[in-house]
Design a protein around this motif. Sequence first.
Motif, PDB file in Angstrom:
ATOM      1  N   ALA A 155      39.651 -38.620  -8.291  1.00 52.14           N
ATOM      2  CA  ALA A 155      38.958 -39.545  -9.188  1.00 52.14           C
ATOM      3  C   ALA A 155      38.448 -40.778  -8.458  1.00 52.14           C
ATOM      4  O   ALA A 155      37.447 -41.379  -8.866  1.00 52.14           O
TER       5      ALA A 155
ATOM      6  N   TRP B  12      37.167 -40.025 -15.902  1.00 50.65           N
ATOM      7  CA  TRP B  12      35.808 -40.540 -15.759  1.00 50.65           C
ATOM      8  C   TRP B  12      35.163 -40.880 -17.097  1.00 50.65           C
ATOM      9  O   TRP B  12      34.159 -41.591 -17.145  1.00 50.65           O
TER      10      TRP B  12
ATOM     11  N   LEU C  68      40.236 -35.076 -14.303  1.00 53.29           N
ATOM     12  CA  LEU C  68      39.118 -35.853 -13.762  1.00 53.29           C
ATOM     13  C   LEU C  68      38.149 -36.239 -14.871  1.00 53.29           C
ATOM     14  O   LEU C  68      37.710 -37.397 -14.966  1.00 53.29           O
TER      15      LEU C  68
END
Length: 213
Positions: A167, A211, A207
Amino acid sequence: MTDPLLAPRVQRLLSRWSQRRDFQACAQAAYGTRIGAKFPAEALSSLERIAGAGTRSVWAAVREIYAAGSRAQVLERLAQWSASSRHWLRDDAAKCLQGLSRFRGERAVTAFLKEPGPREHLLLLSRRTLLSSSRTHRQCGWNCMRLWVERAGDEPGLDELVAEFFAELPEPDVEGDRLRERLLFHLRLWGHQLPDGDTALHIKSLLEERWSM
């Protein structure tokens, strides 16, 4: 190399050899022994000169210095090499990242995902390798990431650490956006290719969640 009087003489000799092309192979071989393990800073500086000259890869010697215990020091130096203006230093940084990623147990580079200092060096090294202008270097980087994901299926808790590391790889710019896309693409691909594809898909979901925040 236990003789305190002999050690400085050997170090000076190997340093001179590292600057002469016809002796660089001998210096590199010597640094891949207990000499390099005992004096890692000096060995890595001389190996940097050899690698930067573009005559040979120093991966084998770096591996031995890393395996002997100077792991954090090696990662810091490789992170510096990955930012060099000299292609051959960046080349060896990528090759070393790929090779070191094959270590398991306490020598595994993923063991540094819990240690702030070495983790930062590993982050810089990985990011620069994955975003390299060289296709070969980028492939080394993706090979590493695949090894980490594959290992995460065998080590409890490693999937979260790998996801957190992934990440942080992309930075907030155009290159970062491209790296995000490539990470998600490879994780989908590995979800189909790896024996334990669920781990890759789990990291992908972590992830995407990170995000989207």
